[in-house]
Design a protein around this motif. Sequence first.
Motif, PDB file in Angstrom:
ATOM      1  N   TRP A 177       0.996  -1.005   0.007  1.00 30.56           N
ATOM      2  CA  TRP A 177       0.190  -0.001   0.100  1.00 30.56           C
ATOM      3  C   TRP A 177       0.853   1.204   0.028  1.00 30.56           C
ATOM      4  N   PRO A 178       0.652   2.224  -0.989  1.00 29.83           N
ATOM      5  CA  PRO A 178       1.643   3.403  -1.315  1.00 29.83           C
ATOM      6  C   PRO A 178       1.849   4.218   0.036  1.00 29.83           C
ATOM      7  N   ASN A 179       0.790   4.354   0.752  1.00 31.91           N
ATOM      8  CA  ASN A 179       0.995   5.368   1.982  1.00 31.91           C
ATOM      9  C   ASN A 179       1.732   4.851   3.285  1.00 31.91           C
ATOM     10  N   LEU A 180       2.002   3.379   3.204  1.00 34.44           N
ATOM     11  CA  LEU A 180       2.709   3.047   4.236  1.00 34.44           C
ATOM     12  C   LEU A 180       4.172   3.423   4.113  1.00 34.44           C
ATOM     13  N   PRO A 181       4.880   3.869   5.151  1.00 31.72           N
ATOM     14  CA  PRO A 181       6.230   4.314   4.915  1.00 31.72           C
ATOM     15  C   PRO A 181       7.306   3.088   4.608  1.00 31.72           C
ATOM     16  N   SER A 182       8.015   3.229   3.627  1.00 31.89           N
ATOM     17  CA  SER A 182       8.988   1.942   3.306  1.00 31.89           C
ATOM     18  C   SER A 182       9.820   1.671   4.302  1.00 31.89           C
ATOM     19  N   LYS A 183      10.366   2.462   5.190  1.00 30.54           N
ATOM     20  CA  LYS A 183      11.172   2.175   6.484  1.00 30.54           C
ATOM     21  C   LYS A 183      10.284   1.331   7.428  1.00 30.54           C
ATOM     22  N   LEU A 184       9.176   1.527   7.495  1.00 28.14           N
ATOM     23  CA  LEU A 184       8.045   0.713   8.547  1.00 28.14           C
ATOM     24  C   LEU A 184       7.892  -0.399   7.966  1.00 28.14           C
ATOM     25  N   THR A 185       7.436  -0.489   6.329  1.00 28.37           N
ATOM     26  CA  THR A 185       7.139  -1.851   6.085  1.00 28.37           C
ATOM     27  C   THR A 185       8.470  -2.553   5.662  1.00 28.37           C
ATOM     28  N   ASN A 186       9.539  -2.221   5.418  1.00 21.91           N
ATOM     29  CA  ASN A 186      10.647  -2.987   5.363  1.00 21.91           C
ATOM     30  C   ASN A 186      11.018  -3.796   6.725  1.00 21.91           C
ATOM     31  N   GLU A 187      11.134  -3.127   7.834  1.00 21.82           N
ATOM     32  CA  GLU A 187      11.244  -3.641   9.025  1.00 21.82           C
ATOM     33  C   GLU A 187      10.362  -4.500   9.395  1.00 21.82           C
ATOM     34  N   ALA A 188       9.004  -4.351   8.962  1.00 22.38           N
ATOM     35  CA  ALA A 188       8.068  -5.362   9.388  1.00 22.38           C
ATOM     36  C   ALA A 188       8.200  -6.353   8.567  1.00 22.38           C
ATOM     37  N   TYR A 189       8.553  -6.388   7.256  1.00 25.45           N
ATOM     38  CA  TYR A 189       8.579  -7.433   6.202  1.00 25.45           C
ATOM     39  C   TYR A 189       9.788  -8.211   6.514  1.00 25.45           C
ATOM     40  N   SER A 190      10.890  -7.798   6.916  1.00 28.58           N
ATOM     41  CA  SER A 190      12.088  -8.450   7.228  1.00 28.58           C
ATOM     42  C   SER A 190      11.869  -9.625   8.374  1.00 28.58           C
ATOM     43  N   LYS A 191      10.825  -9.275   9.511  1.00 26.94           N
ATOM     44  CA  LYS A 191      10.576 -10.091  10.360  1.00 26.94           C
ATOM     45  C   LYS A 191       9.737 -11.280  10.124  1.00 26.94           C
ATOM     46  N   GLN A 192       9.181 -11.199   8.951  1.00 29.87           N
ATOM     47  CA  GLN A 192       8.124 -12.407   8.742  1.00 29.87           C
ATOM     48  C   GLN A 192       8.999 -13.391   8.168  1.00 29.87           C
ATOM     49  N   LEU A 193       8.590 -14.859   8.186  1.00 33.83           N
ATOM     50  CA  LEU A 193       9.051 -15.925   7.949  1.00 33.83           C
ATOM     51  C   LEU A 193       9.713 -15.814   6.317  1.00 33.83           C
ATOM     52  N   LYS A 194      11.099 -16.521   6.099  1.00 37.11           N
ATOM     53  CA  LYS A 194      11.543 -16.113   4.792  1.00 37.11           C
ATOM     54  C   LYS A 194      10.445 -16.870   3.523  1.00 37.11           C
ATOM     55  N   GLN A 195      10.016 -17.904   4.172  1.00 35.56           N
ATOM     56  CA  GLN A 195       9.065 -18.557   3.105  1.00 35.56           C
ATOM     57  C   GLN A 195       7.974 -17.593   2.712  1.00 35.56           C
ATOM     58  N   ASP A 196       7.421 -16.973   3.957  1.00 34.67           N
ATOM     59  CA  ASP A 196       6.234 -16.168   3.443  1.00 34.67           C
ATOM     60  C   ASP A 196       6.750 -14.605   2.611  1.00 34.67           C
ATOM     61  N   GLN A 197       7.978 -14.267   3.106  1.00 32.77           N
ATOM     62  CA  GLN A 197       8.598 -13.018   2.169  1.00 32.77           C
ATOM     63  C   GLN A 197       8.645 -13.437   0.728  1.00 32.77           C
ATOM     64  N   TRP A 198       9.068 -14.542   0.626  1.00 34.62           N
ATOM     65  CA  TRP A 198       9.010 -15.151  -1.178  1.00 34.62           C
ATOM     66  C   TRP A 198       7.637 -15.337  -1.656  1.00 34.62           C
ATOM     67  N   SER A 199       6.820 -15.817  -0.641  1.00 33.12           N
ATOM     68  CA  SER A 199       5.353 -15.986  -1.171  1.00 33.12           C
ATOM     69  C   SER A 199       4.886 -14.889  -1.534  1.00 33.12           C
ATOM     70  N   MET A 200       4.652 -13.823  -0.629  1.00 30.95           N
ATOM     71  CA  MET A 200       4.332 -12.625  -0.869  1.00 30.95           C
ATOM     72  C   MET A 200       4.819 -12.043  -2.109  1.00 30.95           C
ATOM     73  N   ARG A 201       6.309 -12.126  -2.239  1.00 32.86           N
ATOM     74  CA  ARG A 201       6.787 -11.268  -3.398  1.00 32.86           C
ATOM     75  C   ARG A 201       6.312 -12.012  -4.699  1.00 32.86           C
ATOM     76  N   VAL A 202       6.286 -13.128  -4.807  1.00 28.65           N
ATOM     77  CA  VAL A 202       5.677 -13.960  -6.077  1.00 28.65           C
ATOM     78  C   VAL A 202       4.470 -13.482  -6.336  1.00 28.65           C
ATOM     79  N   ALA A 203       3.372 -13.257  -5.090  1.00 24.68           N
ATOM     80  CA  ALA A 203       2.084 -12.840  -5.380  1.00 24.68           C
ATOM     81  C   ALA A 203       1.964 -11.604  -5.849  1.00 24.68           C
ATOM     82  N   HIS A 204       2.929 -10.798  -5.624  1.00 20.33           N
ATOM     83  CA  HIS A 204       2.906  -9.372  -5.826  1.00 20.33           C
ATOM     84  C   HIS A 204       3.317  -9.027  -7.420  1.00 20.33           C
TER      85      HIS A 204
END
Length: 351
Positions: A177-204
């Motif tokens: 979502w574009p209004n979410l600050p990238s610093k905040l999303t990157n920090e939150a994203y990095s705390k997700q499981l690696k398998q979920d990070q990859w699955s979400m990247r593929v979906a997007h």
Amino acid sequence: MFLQILKILLVILLAQFCSWAYQNTLPPPPKKLGSPDGLPLTSQRIALRDGRHLSYLEFGVTKDVARSKIISVHCFDGSKYHDPLAAFASPALIEELGVYIVVFDRPGYGESDPDPNRTVKSLALDIEELADHLNLGPKFYVAGFSMGGQIIWSCLKYIPHRLAGAILISPVVNYWWPNLPSKLTNEAYSKQLKQDQWSMRVAHYLPWLTYWWNTRTWFPSYSIIAGNPIIYTSADVEIITKVLGAMPPNQAKLITSQPRLQGEYESLHRDLNIGFGNWEFDPMDLENPFPDNNGSVHLWMGDEDLIIPVTLQRYIAQQIGWINYHEVTGGGHMFSCANGVSNAILKEAMG
């Protein structure tokens, strides 16, 4: 001559490989529902304008005496049997508040037909059509848990004129979502499981590969699809164990088998593509649907949720001044199924 033959063979092999690779990215068709040769249907369904059907269950008081009518939207890998308000709110409180609840299988889940043209907007319109088929009147409440909670943003965008109020419980956040600050999303994203990070990247970025990615044994699929228990807190595990343990085995089997009844693509994989895809709007750009205070929107979140980052939820709530934000201390993703929580949610929304 030999080189020419070799080139031809290489071209043929490359073409065959590309054809094989393409075929492997194509999901199988969903399993057929209903007679004469499809899966048996066990609940009521309505026919939508485009010919699809939605399956639903009704709870609480009857429509003709209800003071409040709620359409509730189930979670990712859930079904009409997975609703915290219908399943865990006190029957006495539901009677006292005069609440009628209808929960439906989202397209491709359970006994609802898939929607190959599904979008961020289309499910909100399905909800409006369901309300009209059931004669719920000009105004009704919407509620949703997890991925179902994310869909409530679509209702607030596309059918605000039909809403008496809205409840979002642990709603999924789209990291893009574009209004979410990238610093905040990157920090939150990095705390997700690696398998979920990859699955979400593929979906997007590569949604056409979502089925292939989540069905290969050499790639770790999305954690909920894979049944990875690490995504749940100890409190979540205790709740899930208690709930399933209290059910007769045949009922537990029915509930756990319903979400993927027609296969995983039209339910789970399409959910990932839409939930984490490019949205037509940003929830933080929404206008207050109740400027005259004739309704309210409540967002509930556990501060120890391991699936949805509470930091992003807090930011969203801070940016939307008309959201009533409730944060449950010690709550995991399943906090709404704990004793008394659904009662509190209903009291706040109906008060």
